[in-house]
Design an enzyme around this catalytic site. Structure first.
Site, PDB file in Angstrom:
ATOM      1  N   CYS A 122       0.854  -1.189   0.000  1.00  0.00           N
ATOM      2  CA  CYS A 122       0.000   0.000   0.000  1.00  0.00           C
ATOM      3  C   CYS A 122       0.887   1.235   0.000  1.00  0.00           C
ATOM      4  O   CYS A 122       2.008   1.197   0.481  1.00  0.00           O
ATOM      5  CB  CYS A 122      -0.961   0.002   1.177  1.00  0.00           C
ATOM      6  SG  CYS A 122      -0.220  -0.381   2.746  1.00  0.00           S
TER       7      CYS A 122
ATOM      8  N   GLU B 250      -7.672   8.454   4.546  1.00  0.00           N
ATOM      9  CA  GLU B 250      -7.408   8.162   3.146  1.00  0.00           C
ATOM     10  C   GLU B 250      -8.664   7.806   2.373  1.00  0.00           C
ATOM     11  O   GLU B 250      -9.595   7.206   2.910  1.00  0.00           O
ATOM     12  CB  GLU B 250      -6.416   6.998   3.019  1.00  0.00           C
ATOM     13  CG  GLU B 250      -5.059   7.329   3.579  1.00  0.00           C
ATOM     14  CD  GLU B 250      -4.042   6.240   3.382  1.00  0.00           C
ATOM     15  OE1 GLU B 250      -2.843   6.577   3.378  1.00  0.00           O
ATOM     16  OE2 GLU B 250      -4.407   5.061   3.249  1.00  0.00           O
TER      17      GLU B 250
END
Length: 171
Positions: free
Chosen positions: A65, A112
């Site tokens: 990620c 996010e």
């Protein structure tokens, strides 16, 4: 500008740039991606984040990620980072996006809009030790047992999205 993240609104429209650490200190919404790689046995490839990372060091998480560079698509960024962190080229498929906010260690906040990708490969990772301490393939059953017994050993975003990722992939 590679140390900057792309700030977005709730609709994933870019509204600016900010240094990555500052965005996590202030908890500002920014664009990110998460990758879930499975092998042909259906096992998920996990990475253990390297020590020395500015947050969540030493914790287990999904395969890879990160954040796209300014003017880089999330798909291109995901493909690039999978190679940089795990040494794997794999065909990635977009699964879905979700927004989350979670407190992290060191007084940081992850906020996010996360684009989730997945793929299947039996390639053996060649990890970048600046990013990844270790890796393992694990079955869903064994992963769930370990996460129940050791929740503090897993990243917050992984705990938040795992169930939805697996549910969407079963359809």
């Amino acid at each position: 500008m590679n140390d900057h993240v792309v700030l977005v609104n709730e609709n994933d429209v870019e509204i600016g740039l900010m240094p990555k650490l500052e965005a996590h200190q202030k908890g500002v919404l920014h664009r990110a991606f998460s990758i879930f790689i499975f092998n042909t046995n259906g096992e998920l490839l996990l990475q253990q984040r390297a020590y020395g990372k500015y947050h969540s060091e030493g914790l287990w998480s999904n395969t890879c990620c990160s954040h796209p560079f300014p003017d880089e698509s999330t798909f291109n960024a995901a493909t690039r980072r999978l190679k940089e962190e795990m040494g794997i080229d794999a065909s990635l498929n977009f699964l879905y996006s979700f927004r989350y906010e979670a407190g992290l260690d060191n007084g940081l906040t992850e906020h996010e809009l996360d684009h989730v990708f997945w793929g299947i490969t039996d390639k053996i990772p060649v990890i970048n030790h600046d990013e990844v301490l270790s890796y393992k393939y694990i079955s869903e059953k064994n992963l769930r047992i370990d996460m129940q017994n050791n929740p503090a050993q897993y990243t917050e975003w992984f705990k938040i999205c795992l169930d939805e990722v697996l549910e969407k992939l079963r359809i």
